[in-house]
Design a protein around this motif. Structure first.
Motif, PDB file in Angstrom:
ATOM      1  N   THR A  97       4.407   6.882  -4.412  1.00 15.76           N
ATOM      2  CA  THR A  97       3.611   6.165  -3.420  1.00 15.76           C
ATOM      3  C   THR A  97       3.433   7.049  -2.189  1.00 15.76           C
ATOM      4  OG1 THR A  97       4.389   4.034  -4.221  1.00 15.76           O
ATOM      5  CG2 THR A  97       3.512   4.100  -1.975  1.00 15.76           C
ATOM      6  N   THR A  98       2.193   7.143  -1.718  1.00 16.09           N
ATOM      7  CA  THR A  98       1.863   8.048  -0.618  1.00 16.09           C
ATOM      8  C   THR A  98       1.148   7.292   0.490  1.00 16.09           C
ATOM      9  OG1 THR A  98       1.669   9.909  -2.147  1.00 16.09           O
ATOM     10  CG2 THR A  98       0.611  10.154   0.008  1.00 16.09           C
ATOM     11  N   TRP A  99       1.681   7.401   1.699  1.00 16.86           N
ATOM     12  CA  TRP A  99       1.006   6.913   2.898  1.00 16.86           C
ATOM     13  C   TRP A  99       0.341   8.126   3.528  1.00 16.86           C
ATOM     14  CZ3 TRP A  99       2.160   2.221   6.050  1.00 16.86           C
ATOM     15  CH2 TRP A  99       2.833   1.240   5.303  1.00 16.86           C
ATOM     16  N   SER A 100      -0.975   8.118   3.621  1.00 16.75           N
ATOM     17  CA  SER A 100      -1.722   9.209   4.244  1.00 16.75           C
ATOM     18  C   SER A 100      -2.181   8.748   5.624  1.00 16.75           C
ATOM     19  CB  SER A 100      -2.937   9.577   3.394  1.00 16.75           C
ATOM     20  OG  SER A 100      -2.523  10.017   2.114  1.00 16.75           O
ATOM     21  N   THR A 150      -3.548   5.022   4.976  1.00 19.99           N
ATOM     22  CA  THR A 150      -3.919   4.526   3.658  1.00 19.99           C
ATOM     23  C   THR A 150      -2.749   4.695   2.704  1.00 19.99           C
ATOM     24  OG1 THR A 150      -4.861   6.660   2.994  1.00 19.99           O
ATOM     25  CG2 THR A 150      -6.375   5.058   3.985  1.00 19.99           C
ATOM     26  N   ILE A 151      -2.643   3.785   1.774  1.00 20.92           N
ATOM     27  CA  ILE A 151      -1.560   3.818   0.788  1.00 20.92           C
ATOM     28  C   ILE A 151      -2.172   3.998  -0.589  1.00 20.92           C
ATOM     29  CG2 ILE A 151       0.378   2.546  -0.198  1.00 20.92           C
ATOM     30  CD1 ILE A 151       0.458   0.899   2.398  1.00 20.92           C
ATOM     31  N   SER A 152      -1.618   4.971  -1.321  1.00 22.12           N
ATOM     32  CA  SER A 152      -2.087   5.193  -2.695  1.00 22.12           C
ATOM     33  C   SER A 152      -0.902   5.405  -3.611  1.00 22.12           C
ATOM     34  CB  SER A 152      -3.031   6.385  -2.758  1.00 22.12           C
ATOM     35  OG  SER A 152      -2.416   7.562  -2.272  1.00 22.12           O
ATOM     36  N   GLN A 203       1.029  13.332   4.998  1.00 19.32           N
ATOM     37  CA  GLN A 203       1.322  12.430   3.891  1.00 19.32           C
ATOM     38  C   GLN A 203       2.815  12.130   3.882  1.00 19.32           C
ATOM     39  OE1 GLN A 203       0.047  14.749   0.504  1.00 19.32           O
ATOM     40  NE2 GLN A 203      -1.974  13.801   0.500  1.00 19.32           N
TER      41      GLN A 203
END
Length: 137
Positions: free
Chosen positions: A101-104, A135-137, A92
């Motif tokens: 904001t997290t890019w997994s 994925t971005i969350s 992550q």
């Protein structure tokens, strides 16, 4: 607001357990990526309008993520074991904005390069190849 301070960004490594726990990689000094890119497919034909080449989007590539660290063998050498893994591990990239904001992404370690100059600190650059879609969350 015109920009944002990157201080506090973390690259976290998953432990592979269920539920998966993520731990920040220690002492980062710089993090880059993922470098998203896309192939283009040439679909030009003899009747392409006005003699212009035409393209459509092809496969997408998550690129690489790299992290520069103040190298501490006691903190970072367990990561070298990841180099032997053939299966991707979960990571992550967590940004310091209010929503974190997290890019997994899943990634395979492709490089671990320590540097030990005689007149400066120990450093290392660790590189991961992204496997699949981030994925971005």
């Amino acid at each position: 607001m015109a920009g944002m301070d990157g201080f506090g960004t973390e690259l976290r490594r998953g432990d592979g357990a269920t539920p998966e726990l993520f731990t920040a990689i220690a002492d980062p000094t710089g993090i880059s990526g993922p470098g998203l890119s896309r192939e283009t497919l040439d679909v030009t034909s003899h009747d392409s309008p006005d003699g212009w080449m035409e393209f459509v989007g092809g496969l997408k590539d998550g690129g690489e993520v790299s992290i520069d660290v103040n190298y501490q063998p006691s903190e970072h050498d367990q990561l070298v074991d990841d180099f032997d893994d053939t299966e991707p591990r979960n990571y992550q990239l967590v940004f310091p904005d209010p929503g974190q904001t997290t890019w997994s992404f899943a990634g395979i370690m492709t490089g671990f390069e320590p540097d030990a100059p005689y007149d400066d600190k120990l450093t290392a650059t660790i590189t991961f190849k992204v496997s699949g879609k981030p994925t971005i969350s």
